[in-house]
Scaffold this motif. Structure first.
Motif, short mmCIF file in Angstrom:
data_model
loop_
_atom_site.label_atom_id
_atom_site.label_comp_id
_atom_site.label_asym_id
_atom_site.label_seq_id
_atom_site.Cartn_x
_atom_site.Cartn_y
_atom_site.Cartn_z
N TYR A 1 0.79 -1.16 -0.02
CA TYR A 1 0.16 0.00 0.23
C TYR A 1 1.08 1.22 0.01
O TYR A 1 1.58 1.32 1.02
N HIS B 1 -2.97 0.23 -4.23
CA HIS B 1 -2.79 -1.07 -3.29
C HIS B 1 -2.47 -2.00 -4.46
O HIS B 1 -3.02 -2.07 -5.61
N MET C 1 -4.34 -3.85 -7.77
CA MET C 1 -5.37 -3.96 -7.00
C MET C 1 -6.23 -2.85 -7.04
O MET C 1 -7.66 -2.76 -7.20
N GLU C 2 -5.98 -1.73 -6.47
CA GLU C 2 -6.82 -0.62 -6.17
C GLU C 2 -6.01 0.58 -6.60
O GLU C 2 -4.80 0.95 -6.03
N ASN C 3 -6.56 1.70 -7.25
CA ASN C 3 -6.03 2.99 -7.40
C ASN C 3 -4.64 3.08 -8.17
O ASN C 3 -3.79 3.83 -7.72
N CYS C 4 -4.52 2.08 -8.98
CA CYS C 4 -3.07 1.82 -9.90
C CYS C 4 -3.27 2.70 -10.99
O CYS C 4 -2.20 2.66 -11.73
#
Length: 87
Positions: free
Chosen positions: A9, A19, A83-86
């Motif tokens: 993270y 993430h 996974m997230e916000n990449c």
């Protein structure tokens, strides 16, 4: 092939948190190398210079390599699972 999954993270420059997982061969235990992989990836996302230490990146578990990861691991030494916000 067994691989280690490193749950990561990182706070982005805009304050949001990305993430991603760093997937590396199980025999790589040098955290400096794992963090280096993460920093290489962050450069590709214009997030160079962001903190990436044991606070942001931790060993999570071992698993069998997935076919879609294997070629890149053999070429670069690691694979990133976004996974997230990449973006």
């Amino acid at each position: 092939m067994k691989v280690a999954v490193w749950d990561t993270y990182v706070t982005k420059k805009d304050g949001s948190v990305m993430h991603f997982d760093i997937i590396a061969p199980e025999e790589i235990r040098d955290t400096a190398l794992i963090y280096g992989y993460g920093k290489e990836y962050l450069k590709t996302k214009a997030q160079e210079g962001r903190a990436l230490t044991s606070k942001e990146c931790r060993f999570c578990h071992m698993e069998t390599v997935r076919p879609q990861w294997e070629a890149e691991i053999k070429q670069k030494g690691y694979f990133i699972v976004e996974m997230e916000n990449c973006r």
